[in-house]
Design an enzyme around this catalytic site. Structure first.
Site, PDB file in Angstrom:
ATOM      1  N   GLU A   1      33.555  17.834  68.670  1.00  0.00           N
ATOM      2  CA  GLU A   1      32.233  16.833  68.550  1.00  0.00           C
ATOM      3  C   GLU A   1      32.019  15.993  69.903  1.00  0.00           C
ATOM      4  OE1 GLU A   1      32.451  16.962  63.677  1.00  0.00           O
ATOM      5  OE2 GLU A   1      33.807  15.563  64.711  1.00  0.00           O
TER       6      GLU A   1
ATOM      7  N   GLY B   1      48.327   0.423  54.397  1.00  0.00           N
ATOM      8  CA  GLY B   1      47.212   0.939  55.206  1.00  0.00           C
ATOM      9  C   GLY B   1      46.005   1.235  54.148  1.00  0.00           C
TER      10      GLY B   1
ATOM     11  N   ALA C   1      41.034  13.753  55.729  1.00  0.00           N
ATOM     12  CA  ALA C   1      40.613  12.908  54.744  1.00  0.00           C
ATOM     13  C   ALA C   1      40.772  13.433  53.161  1.00  0.00           C
ATOM     14  CB  ALA C   1      39.222  12.563  55.025  1.00  0.00           C
TER      15      ALA C   1
ATOM     16  N   GLY D   1      43.374   2.939  54.639  1.00  0.00           N
ATOM     17  CA  GLY D   1      42.451   4.051  54.925  1.00  0.00           C
ATOM     18  C   GLY D   1      42.304   4.853  53.606  1.00  0.00           C
ATOM     19  N   PHE D   2      41.903   6.387  53.864  1.00  0.00           N
ATOM     20  CA  PHE D   2      41.316   7.075  52.654  1.00  0.00           C
ATOM     21  C   PHE D   2      42.419   7.135  51.647  1.00  0.00           C
ATOM     22  CE2 PHE D   2      38.634   8.956  56.177  1.00  0.00           C
ATOM     23  CZ  PHE D   2      37.543   8.763  55.555  1.00  0.00           C
ATOM     24  N   GLY D   3      43.810   7.325  52.155  1.00  0.00           N
ATOM     25  CA  GLY D   3      44.703   7.499  51.200  1.00  0.00           C
ATOM     26  C   GLY D   3      44.931   6.202  50.232  1.00  0.00           C
TER      27      GLY D   3
ATOM     28  N   ASP E   1      48.437  11.059  56.567  1.00  0.00           N
ATOM     29  CA  ASP E   1      48.984  11.618  57.910  1.00  0.00           C
ATOM     30  C   ASP E   1      50.406  11.412  58.146  1.00  0.00           C
ATOM     31  OD1 ASP E   1      45.964  12.472  58.175  1.00  0.00           O
ATOM     32  OD2 ASP E   1      45.852  11.275  60.082  1.00  0.00           O
TER      33      ASP E   1
END
Lengths: 420, 420
Positions: free
Chosen positions: B178, B19, B323, B21-23, B307
């Site tokens: 949002e 992954g 995040a 993503g942010f991590g 997550d």
């Protein structure tokens, strides 16, 4: 007002425009103060600036940078309504456009539905050699190009890896030349250092053209320059090579074969099926030959403009399928319809004012042909960029495209390298 | 060097990160000078800035504005290679990650594969109430939202027209708030004058939340403010309403039913199937409870972050799936792996430094919560905008997002109203 013919809604002339490309939008704009009701039918919700579509296909721009909602463009023009739908036919007798199950009545019809790809009768080539006309085409092309590098990175067999890193562009017109230059630079610059197992700089890009020169509509010296500029970018140019087969394994021509992972079809176009809709005759490219007033002979009040029209100039030469022709024809048709709606005399026959032609080859080379004035190279490239930014539809798009281009120019990066 | 264990390539520790993503990206960054070989596996070629994904779904931004090629981000980090592929399992005994037919051996594994939607056991709701996690999700959502207006414009039946102009957002967290605000403004501002047969200002937007307040993780006054701000935009907020069915016709809850053409699922998330891959136990949301060093108990050298991890703070409360948590965990895991690779002692247990939380409601309202410092309204909205632009990955994206936002602010227009 009570004894108007039945075909008119509240006595107001109903104008139906099929297609919101360059031609259709100009027609609508020319009717903005006209006492008519305008309905524009398009199967997409957006107008597309096709000359920059190759930049979406090569990850330089995002689709929304070169496409705008038709409704937004025309929102202030109160005599226009927009219908999102695909035209499936025209009932000339009842004067109705057929959109699936709907029938849209018209008094005047403007067919500005453009052109699509043609594989010269070889539709079986289509899945292997897709063309570039819509945003969906461009996003799919981008996916194929970027996935070729990803697959090559994961491939252990060197022969297959070389095949994946081979791109063939079929067709040496402006789109083919621009795609070839842009893929070569994508590989040699933007992707150069991003992989660990392949060297994208070793990518092979071949441009195949059946005719004797690139950019057939340009004068010889500019065509020669385009070829040299492409070769300098590492593109192999094969002239006089008619393609005989496009398959999953690659491209065949003249008995030779190039094993290629990605094929781009930039060769043939065919008009949208206007002739079938109207049940009239067409030329080999599916175009309807129109009168000097752009009407279909025998069908009063039915106009064909842009890529679907075969319109000859004074020398009997067909006008090319380019944006300036479509726009001028759209404006002419709009003004003529306006004149008739006001009971005035038709304006004189349509005459094309040559707007010149431009093409770009990579990040520093271009060719510009205004007939008497011709130039090439670095200056032509800048001129091309400024002209294209100027023609974008609003300030936001101009700013954003300018930033993308400036960024790419300085960093060699591409702004939209997404596989989706 | 000849007697290294077989599991190491040339004696260098093999770190596999699942992954980007942010991590995952933070883990890789923390290993940039580490004597290890890093392989990042992701099924997409891009890193996505998920906090702005709702702006793609509501036609404000283009996908490429908030997504960047993973290869580009990490191109200078020579100890990293990237593999585009979908992880289908992990062989803990042989220490291999299974990617389709490939097996990628690891010494250390970091599972940073994030979360996906969860319809609370009602997967049959998925086609009617899609969620928002990927670019494909966002583009599909954008298509549905824009098509609802197009279909309403063409609809003659007033009941069906009202249904098409009804949007229900399920879930009152930041994404739900949002989305609701953004759809309301799209309808009331950007689309206001673009249609001829419908008035988009009459669009009905309902936000349904099962709990007693919006933005459950925020303090009460900010939640109340968010609700008022949404109501001012014309959004109907229904609290304490658990959804009992999502269907093509609309949403049911508490015996009531709203006939809706478009449903947005912003309620449940479930971890990616890390627990299944490792054959260990998980909580109800599919998360693996990790040790204070973020390792899976019993599986040394296997980390779960972001997550997919259930990580509790000193008070025993699970850290949220946001995040900043993923980023700090990624950095922690990277530094810990680096320490071990160099034969140093593990750093102390992971501690989350609260980074605060922000949310925005339409074009002038926001909420900011830094624990002690809290503010709302116009200033919070600006703060939100500046923070989000700052976190974008490069200058190009910052400029382009800033121009899109400024343009939208001044003209109420949306930059990416494309149906593709």
């Amino acid at each position: 007002m009570g004894d108007e013919p039945e075909t008119k809604l509240n006595g107001v002339l109903r104008v139906v425009i099929v297609g919101a490309g360059f031609g259709g939008l100009e027609t609508a704009a020319a009717l903005s103060r006209s006492p008519v009701n305008v309905t524009i039918i398009d199967r997409k919700n957006h107008h597309l600036f096709q000359p920059l579509l190759y930049q979406v296909a090569t990850a330089a721009l995002s689709p929304a940078d070169i496409a705008w909602p038709i409704r937004r463009i025309l929102r202030r023009q109160e005599n226009v309504q927009i219908l999102l739908g695909e035209v499936t036919g025209v009932d000339s007798d009842r004067r109705e456009v057929i959109v699936g199950e709907k029938r849209i009545p018209f008094d005047t019809l403007v067919l500005a539905s453009g052109a699509t790809h043609s594989w010269f009768g070889h539709d079986e080539w289509a899945p292997h050699a897709p063309g570039l006309k819509t945003i969906a085409d461009a996003v799919e092309m981008r996916r194929r190009i970027l996935m070729a590098f990803e697959n090559a990175e994961m491939e252990d067999n060197p022969t297959e890896r070389d095949r994946l890193l081979t791109f063939v562009i079929v067709g040496g017109g402006p789109t083919g030349v621009e795609m070839a230059g842009s893929i070569a630079e994508l590989a040699r610059r933007a992707l150069a250092t991003d992989f660990r197992h392949i060297d994208p700089r070793r990518t092979r890009v071949t441009l195949v053209e059946a005719g004797p020169k690139l950019l057939p509509s340009f004068p010889e010296p500019l065509s020669d320059y385009a070829r040299l500029a492409l070769e300098k970018l590492g593109v192999e140019v094969r002239l006089g090579s008619a393609v005989t087969d496009c398959a999953a394994s690659g491209v065949s021509f003249d008995g030779a074969h190039i094993a290629a992972g990605t094929i781009v079809w930039a060769a043939g176009v065919a008009a949208s099926p206007v002739a079938t809709w109207l049940n009239v005759s067409a030329d080999r490219a599916g175009r309807i030959e129109v009168s000097p007033h752009l009407e279909v002979p025998g069908l009063a009040g039915v106009f064909v403009i842009g890529d679907a029209a075969l319109c000859k100039n004074d020398q009997g030469i067909a006008l090319p399928g380019v944006a300036p022709v479509a726009k001028q024809q759209g404006q002419f048709a709009g003004l003529l319809i306006d004149a008739r709606a006001r009971g005035r005399k038709d304006p004189g026959p349509f005459r094309y004012r040559d707007a010149g032609q431009l093409a770009t080859i990579g990040r520093r080379a271009g060719v510009v042909d205004f007939g008497r004035i011709r130039f090439k190279g670095w200056l032509a490239w800048w001129f091309w960029g400024i002209v294209h930014i100027f023609f974008l539809i609003n300030l936001r798009s101009r700013l954003i495209v300018a930033i993308h281009w400036l960024w790419s120019y300085l960093t060699f990066d591409r702004g939209a390298r997404l596989i989706t």
